[in-house]
Motif scaffolding. Structure first.
Motif, PDB file in Angstrom:
ATOM      1  N   THR B   3       0.836  -1.196   0.000  1.00  0.00           N
ATOM      2  CA  THR B   3       0.000   0.000   0.000  1.00  0.00           C
ATOM      3  C   THR B   3       0.871   1.245   0.000  1.00  0.00           C
ATOM      4  O   THR B   3       0.397   2.340   0.202  1.00  0.00           O
ATOM      5  CB  THR B   3      -0.911   0.044   1.241  1.00  0.00           C
ATOM      6  OG1 THR B   3      -0.076   0.011   2.376  1.00  0.00           O
ATOM      7  CG2 THR B   3      -1.887  -1.094   1.262  1.00  0.00           C
ATOM      8  N   GLY B   4       2.118   1.061  -0.220  1.00  0.00           N
ATOM      9  CA  GLY B   4       3.009   2.186  -0.023  1.00  0.00           C
ATOM     10  C   GLY B   4       3.554   2.825  -1.285  1.00  0.00           C
ATOM     11  O   GLY B   4       4.697   3.212  -1.325  1.00  0.00           O
ATOM     12  N   SER B  16       2.777   5.785   1.899  1.00  0.00           N
ATOM     13  CA  SER B  16       1.584   5.806   2.741  1.00  0.00           C
ATOM     14  C   SER B  16       1.463   4.541   3.567  1.00  0.00           C
ATOM     15  O   SER B  16       0.481   4.311   4.215  1.00  0.00           O
ATOM     16  CB  SER B  16       0.346   5.966   1.873  1.00  0.00           C
ATOM     17  OG  SER B  16       0.304   4.899   0.958  1.00  0.00           O
ATOM     18  N   ARG B  20      -1.878   4.319   6.451  1.00  0.00           N
ATOM     19  CA  ARG B  20      -3.029   3.668   5.813  1.00  0.00           C
ATOM     20  C   ARG B  20      -2.856   2.163   5.649  1.00  0.00           C
ATOM     21  O   ARG B  20      -3.698   1.517   5.051  1.00  0.00           O
ATOM     22  CB  ARG B  20      -3.310   4.323   4.467  1.00  0.00           C
ATOM     23  CG  ARG B  20      -3.764   5.768   4.649  1.00  0.00           C
ATOM     24  CD  ARG B  20      -4.670   6.224   3.529  1.00  0.00           C
ATOM     25  NE  ARG B  20      -5.303   7.489   3.862  1.00  0.00           N
ATOM     26  CZ  ARG B  20      -4.775   8.689   3.592  1.00  0.00           C
ATOM     27  NH1 ARG B  20      -3.625   8.782   2.989  1.00  0.00           N
ATOM     28  NH2 ARG B  20      -5.420   9.799   3.925  1.00  0.00           N
ATOM     29  N   LEU B  23      -5.747   0.124   7.037  1.00  0.00           N
ATOM     30  CA  LEU B  23      -6.921   0.252   6.164  1.00  0.00           C
ATOM     31  C   LEU B  23      -6.771  -0.654   4.941  1.00  0.00           C
ATOM     32  O   LEU B  23      -7.714  -1.328   4.517  1.00  0.00           O
ATOM     33  CB  LEU B  23      -7.075   1.716   5.731  1.00  0.00           C
ATOM     34  CG  LEU B  23      -8.273   2.041   4.821  1.00  0.00           C
ATOM     35  CD1 LEU B  23      -9.582   1.712   5.521  1.00  0.00           C
ATOM     36  CD2 LEU B  23      -8.238   3.505   4.397  1.00  0.00           C
ATOM     37  N   GLY B  24      -5.553  -0.679   4.390  1.00  0.00           N
ATOM     38  CA  GLY B  24      -5.283  -1.533   3.231  1.00  0.00           C
ATOM     39  C   GLY B  24      -5.464  -2.998   3.577  1.00  0.00           C
ATOM     40  O   GLY B  24      -6.085  -3.756   2.822  1.00  0.00           O
TER      41      GLY B  24
END
Lengths: 469, 52
Positions: B3-4, B16, B20, B23-24
């Protein structure tokens, strides 16, 4: 205009938002609406509890698929204008309330309400939901549009895999009378509403000027491939181009050919090996159908992602050309080797799924990202046509061959040969695809706006064409 | 799954993964678990082709 939370402007991603949060948002919608292909689970209980014929019990599904095509075709521009959150909300509301209406219909034993609820209202949810994430995914993954749309459209195939055992389990728990069916529909409506809500909450559109990270190939570099454009074409103009109709034929032929196997898979494998030393039992035939579903689903991701590497036109050459060879192998050698028959059928079904998943990226290559969702919606009428054409050809030919006294593989020879012909037509149509004439391109400034604004602010299409010619 | 790898509008990259990431993970589990269930059921059924 859409209310604040749903409006496109409120879905612009803040800095740092990961684009990898968008595929699960898309999947939450596609995995839900993919339930449509598991409708057959409800057919026997509906027939026994409401005294329906097989034809009547298929009506909600058939109307749903017709509404899918119509709402995708006519709602595409609205989806582009109002953004993915609005579209996913509409899909959630329609799909979920379709189930709730069907639940009421089953409880009151009013079958017309089941047809109207699931087929008409739910069908609108199918169409809007199907196209809702496509344009957004392509914008987030300009470097890998095939992979991105492949993930979402794989979800549509996966939806039936989840719903089929889940719905059967629910009917077992609640009973297969009208009250049990009503309860099952009610639970479906509520659970799918919650499940799809993730998509509504999570989906974001990239900010103006956003670029994919690292040195992955952006759209401009891909434009080195002759078919990939950096220009934009509106949905209204796209349907006036020969490229759109070539792709329409390609999709229609590829889907029809896939349905040729799907429609008759279980009886076909039984008939092919009935006279051999290794006949296929009913349960093994059911296993074969399940394996085909797996090939259909995985082909959506695998081949669509591959198209990012080898190009869309080449990918469709494989679907249509190799697909035709696979059909030919079944016709010529199918009954001599079970592994060969199964392998060919699996490859054909993986191409069938791949054809669905790769087409949004092909549209993006030809027409740009400007209104690609709306163009995709219009192209899905090819699917609706194939949905009627495919079963019609296969069933009609099989019936006529049976009347002529044929049996075993002989029942299918003609329809499989017709499928080869259809794939050849699709192959030629794909070969005819050329870059879109610049006279259809949007003026740069207009295409830079959001789709909806552009529709209202730019000059008429004819004016634009004159500017370019 | 990562997610980064998101970017700012001006083209800069923001990692990110920190804020997050949960959330991911939640989002992918939300869709991944039902898919795994569907695949498990399907593979069990498909096995009948070789055993049935």
């Amino acid at each position: 205009m859409t209310p604040g939370f749903l409006d496109r402007s409120h879905t612009v991603a803040p800095p740092g938002w990961s684009r990898w949060l968008v595929p699960p948002a898309a999947l939450s919608v596609h995995l839900s609406i993919g339930q449509a292909y598991a409708w057959s689970v409800f057919k026997p209980p509906l027939e026994s509890s409401l005294g329906l014929s097989g034809t009547a019990s298929a009506l909600p599904f058939q109307l749903g698929i017709v509404m899918l095509g119509l709402s995708a075709a006519f709602g595409g521009t609205l989806v582009e204008r109002n953004g993915p959150r609005w579209a996913m909300s509409v899909s959630l509301l329609c799909f979920s309330s379709g189930f709730l209406l069907a639940a009421l219909g089953a409880a009151l034993q009013q079958y017309w309400l089941v047809v109207f609820g699931y087929g008409f209202v739910g069908g609108i949810g199918l169409g809007i939901g199907y196209i809702s994430p496509v344009s957004t995914l392509i914008k987030w993954f300009p470097d890998r549009p095939g992979m991105a749309t492949g993930i979402a459209i794989m979800g549509f195939g996966g939806g039936a895999l989840i719903a089929s055992p889940w719905s059967a389990q629910m009917l077992e728990t609640f009973g297969s009378g009208s009250d049990g069916i009503a309860m099952a529909f009610l639970v479906h409506g509520l659970v799918y509403a919650v499940f799809m809500a993730l998509g509504v909450l999570l989906v974001r559109v990239p900010a103006e000027g956003w670029r994919p990270p690292g040195d992955r190939t952006p759209q401009e570099k891909q434009a080195a491939r002759s078919l990939v454009t950096t220009a934009d074409v509106s949905a209204r103009n796209a349907v006036r181009t020969p490229q759109f109709w070539c792709l329409w034929v390609v999709l229609c032929m590829n889907v029809t050919a896939g349905i040729g196997i799907l429609e008759k898979a279980a009886p076909m494998i039984g008939d092919f090996f009935a006279g051999t030393s290794t006949p296929v039992s009913a349960s093994a035939a059911a296993g074969f159908v399940a394996l085909l579903s797996l090939a259909n689903m995985s082909g959506r991701f695998l081949w669509s992602a591959t198209s990012d590497l080898i190009g869309r036109k080449n990918m469709y050459r494989v679907y249509l050309g190799v697909g035709a060879l696979m059909y030919l192998a079944i016709v010529q050698l199918g009954d001599s080797s079970k592994p060969l028959f199964i392998t060919c059928a699996l490859v054909i079904l993986s191409f069938y799924g791949g054809g669905f998943a790769t087409v949004p990226a092909y549209l993006k290559d030809l027409f740009g990202t400007y209104e690609v969702g709306a163009i995709h919606g219009r192209l899905l009428t090819a699917w609706s046509t194939a949905g009627v054409l495919g079963p019609l050809i296969v069933n009609w030919v099989a019936d006529s061959q049976e009347s002529a006294g044929r049996s075993g593989p002989g029942l299918y020879g003609l329809s499989l040969t017709i499928m080869i012909g259809l794939l050849a037509v699709g192959f030629v149509a794909n070969e005819l695809v050329r870059p879109v004439n610049p006279k259809y391109h949007e003026p740069r400034a207009a295409a830079g706006h959001e789709a909806g604004e552009a529709d209202e602010e730019v000059p008429g299409d004819d004016d634009r064409r004159q500017q370019h010619t | 799954m990562t997610t980064g790898d998101s970017s700012t509008p001006d083209g800069g990259t923001v990692q990110s993964g920190g804020a997050r990431a949960p959330l991911g993970v939640l989002a992918w589990l939300w869709v991944g678990l039902p898919m795994a269930y569907g695949l498990y059921e399907l593979i069990q059924k498909a096995a009948q082709l070789f055993t049935g």
